[in-house]
Design a protein around this motif. Structure first.
Motif, PDB file in Angstrom:
ATOM      1  N   ASP A 364      13.025  -0.530  -2.851  1.00 61.99           N
ATOM      2  CA  ASP A 364      14.005  -1.153  -1.951  1.00 61.99           C
ATOM      3  C   ASP A 364      13.350  -2.089  -0.940  1.00 61.99           C
ATOM      4  OD1 ASP A 364      16.519  -0.498  -2.776  1.00 61.99           O
ATOM      5  OD2 ASP A 364      16.617   1.387  -1.638  1.00 61.99           O
ATOM      6  N   GLY A 365      12.354  -2.835  -1.379  1.00 66.10           N
ATOM      7  CA  GLY A 365      11.735  -3.827  -0.489  1.00 66.10           C
ATOM      8  C   GLY A 365      10.507  -3.319   0.233  1.00 66.10           C
ATOM      9  N   ALA A 366      10.281  -1.999   0.243  1.00 65.35           N
ATOM     10  CA  ALA A 366       9.052  -1.474   0.863  1.00 65.35           C
ATOM     11  C   ALA A 366       7.939  -1.514  -0.190  1.00 65.35           C
ATOM     12  CB  ALA A 366       9.295  -0.055   1.362  1.00 65.35           C
ATOM     13  N   GLY A 367       6.878  -0.766   0.008  1.00 60.18           N
ATOM     14  CA  GLY A 367       5.782  -0.778  -0.970  1.00 60.18           C
ATOM     15  C   GLY A 367       5.240   0.625  -1.180  1.00 60.18           C
ATOM     16  N   ARG A 368       4.367   0.722  -2.177  1.00 56.61           N
ATOM     17  CA  ARG A 368       3.763   2.020  -2.472  1.00 56.61           C
ATOM     18  C   ARG A 368       2.839   2.458  -1.332  1.00 56.61           C
ATOM     19  NH1 ARG A 368       1.384   2.169  -8.693  1.00 56.61           N
ATOM     20  NH2 ARG A 368       3.093   1.081  -9.687  1.00 56.61           N
ATOM     21  N   SER A 369       2.675   3.766  -1.213  1.00 60.63           N
ATOM     22  CA  SER A 369       1.635   4.304  -0.339  1.00 60.63           C
ATOM     23  C   SER A 369       0.275   3.930  -0.921  1.00 60.63           C
ATOM     24  CB  SER A 369       1.774   5.830  -0.296  1.00 60.63           C
ATOM     25  OG  SER A 369       0.574   6.413   0.133  1.00 60.63           O
ATOM     26  N   GLU A 370      -0.712   3.861  -0.072  1.00 62.43           N
ATOM     27  CA  GLU A 370      -2.063   3.579  -0.581  1.00 62.43           C
ATOM     28  C   GLU A 370      -2.842   4.853  -0.869  1.00 62.43           C
ATOM     29  OE1 GLU A 370      -3.929   0.744   1.999  1.00 62.43           O
ATOM     30  OE2 GLU A 370      -2.472  -0.797   1.439  1.00 62.43           O
ATOM     31  N   GLN A 371      -2.234   6.013  -0.561  1.00 57.10           N
ATOM     32  CA  GLN A 371      -2.955   7.272  -0.804  1.00 57.10           C
ATOM     33  C   GLN A 371      -3.140   7.496  -2.304  1.00 57.10           C
ATOM     34  OE1 GLN A 371      -1.116  11.336  -0.511  1.00 57.10           O
ATOM     35  NE2 GLN A 371      -2.336  11.445   1.347  1.00 57.10           N
ATOM     36  N   PHE A 372      -4.333   7.893  -2.710  1.00 60.33           N
ATOM     37  CA  PHE A 372      -4.607   8.136  -4.129  1.00 60.33           C
ATOM     38  C   PHE A 372      -3.570   9.125  -4.680  1.00 60.33           C
ATOM     39  CE2 PHE A 372      -6.850  10.569  -7.502  1.00 60.33           C
ATOM     40  CZ  PHE A 372      -7.064   9.525  -8.384  1.00 60.33           C
ATOM     41  N   GLY A 373      -2.986   8.804  -5.791  1.00 57.94           N
ATOM     42  CA  GLY A 373      -1.930   9.651  -6.370  1.00 57.94           C
ATOM     43  C   GLY A 373      -0.581   9.016  -6.074  1.00 57.94           C
TER      44      GLY A 373
END
Ligand code: GLY
Ligand code: MN
Length: 461
Positions: A364-373
């Motif tokens: 919804d316009g945001a992005g993935r977390s950068e935490q592994f997994g």
């Protein structure tokens, strides 16, 4: 092909959605796919039409394009009727004019007119292309450098199409049920036939035969492997050995283009050993937790975290993990064993609409977390009734990743590396189901397929 009334209504809805986003002028361009050569022009991969083209125009033949004029709502398809030279090789095909009429499109123009028409359109709107041919055609038609074609693709068009395609209507759900039905048959065939001494390639062939017998084909390249800890292992050269596990991740695509995507893990012999069974049962419990948390109005991220928590709790019961499971999951310690996302949307693409860009398809316009997994989670946004998605948790003992974390003494508060080593021989286990979000929760698509360890062992004879 989808009924003309449905296709016409979809094009009208697209126009209305674009207008609601402030886009009511110009031409929406849909370049369809051409043949894609494998090693020379006339030896092509199986033809696959672009999924948004299929969704709005329904026509699955190479070298078409289409356009919708936003002011008038008028649609045109661009393509060429086959001549006698073509008929010699392909046999007679229904005329493009009659196919277009069946799709509710009255105007058919020569394919060569697409680029000039687009160049003349006051304003053009297009989706980010994923094939070089399309990119170059759009670049030439629009008078742009190829690099600019992607960056200038229409965000309102992406948003409008995601908003439509992510909700499956009854006819689409019926097609997805069909795709999952063929996919279940593929997996049951492998469960019945795989034996020690066979090659992975022989199992892949059995699975592929079922997919083709279903009338369509595969929805993605088969993963049929004795090395389940390699997440996307397309190598099929190994021989099945008694005592190991077999992981099958494979799906069918229906004639109309809808995808199934299931993963089953089973013992190569007739029974799981005790460690395999313990890990298998935890993966099943993670899937149940993920399915229970995948509800309308709730972010799929919560379902991912619920499955991760079940994995942390289950692995703690075996002494592999320790400490507070919520803290372990928040820190990302479970990702040593579950380094990918819980699922993705499913529809006309096996990772539905992935070509439209994940920000809007999955977040919804945001992005993935950068935490592994979490960084491998394709779908994080809130679910809505009518969405279809996978739930596919896994536990893997990936030697290189374990060695790295162990050498760094990473998350020792939460991970007992000596216990990890005792279970390393299990390799990899994943279980995947396909789910429809309903008004109150969700349901698994396809015919009943009992994945309990007892049912899997019974299927192994
Ligand atoms: N079934 C392969 C995947 O979901 O990536
Ligand atoms: Mn999947």
């Amino acid at each position: 092909m989808t009924d003309a009334s449905i296709l016409t209504a979809r094009r009208a809805t697209l126009r209305a959605r674009l207008a609601a986003l402030g886009v009511d002028r110009g031409t929406v361009a849909f370049p369809g796919n051409g043949e894609s050569p494998m090693n020379y022009r006339d030896n092509a991969y199986p033809f696959r039409q672009d999924s948004s083209f299929l969704y709005f125009f329904g026509l699955s033949r190479p070298d078409l394009a289409a356009a919708i004029e936003l002011e008038s709502g008028h649609s045109a398809v661009y393509g060429d009727e086959g001549d006698l030279d073509d008929i010699i090789w392909t046999g007679p095909l229904p005329s493009l004019a009659s196919a277009a009429e069946a799709a509710g499109i009255g105007t058919v123009k020569p394919r060569a007119a697409f680029a000039p028409d687009l160049g003349k359109a006051g304003t053009a709107h297009w989706l980010p292309p994923y094939r070089a041919d399309t990119l170059h055609e759009l670049a030439a038609a629009l008078g742009m450098a190829p690099d600019a074609v992607n960056s200038s693709a229409s965000l309102p068009l992406v948003k409008a199409i995601v908003g439509m395609r992510e909700i499956k209507d009854d006819a689409e759900v019926a097609e997805l049920e069909k795709a999952v039905g063929i996919t279940v048959a593929m997996h049951k065939a492998a469960l019945a036939a795989a034996k020690p001494g066979m090659t992975e390639a022989a199992v892949a062939a059995i699975v592929t035969r079922e997919a083709i017998s279903g009338g369509g084909g595969l929805s993605f390249p088969v993963i049929a492997t004795t090395r389940g800890a390699i997440l996307h292992n397309h190598d099929h050269s190994r021989v099945l050995a008694e005592g190991g596990l077999f992981l099958l991740d494979a799906g069918a695509e229906t004639v109309s283009g809808y995808a199934g995507d299931l993963t089953t893990t089973f013992p190569i012999g007739r029974r799981f050993d005790s460690r395999q069974r313990e890990i298998y049962d935890i993966v099943l419990s993670a899937g149940e937790a993920g399915c229970a948390a995948a509800k309308p109005g709730r972010p799929f991220l919560e379902a991912h975290l619920a499955a991760a928590r079940a994995i942390a709790v289950g692995l703690a019961s075996l002494g592999i993990m320790r400490g507070d499971p919520d803290d372990a999951v928040a820190a990302g310690a479970h990702a040593l064993f579950f380094p990918h996302g819980l699922g993705h949307q499913l529809g006309l693409d096996v990772h539905d609409m992935e070509n439209l860009g994940e920000r809007h398809v999955g977040y919804d316009g945001a992005g993935r977390s950068e935490q592994f997994g979490l960084s491998a989670l394709r779908l994080g946004k809130a679910l809505k009734p009518g969405m279809v998605h996978t739930v596919e948790p896994g536990i893997y003992f990936i030697p290189e990743l374990i060695a790295r974390w162990k050498s760094e003494r990473k998350f020792e508060t939460y991970i007992d590396y000596a216990a990890v080593d005792r279970y390393a021989g299990v390799g990899g286990v994943r279980n995947e189901v396909n789910r429809l979000v309903t008004a109150v929760g969700g349901r698994t698509l396809g015919p009943a397929f009992d994945k309990s360890a007892a049912a899997i062992e019974a299927a192994r004879g």
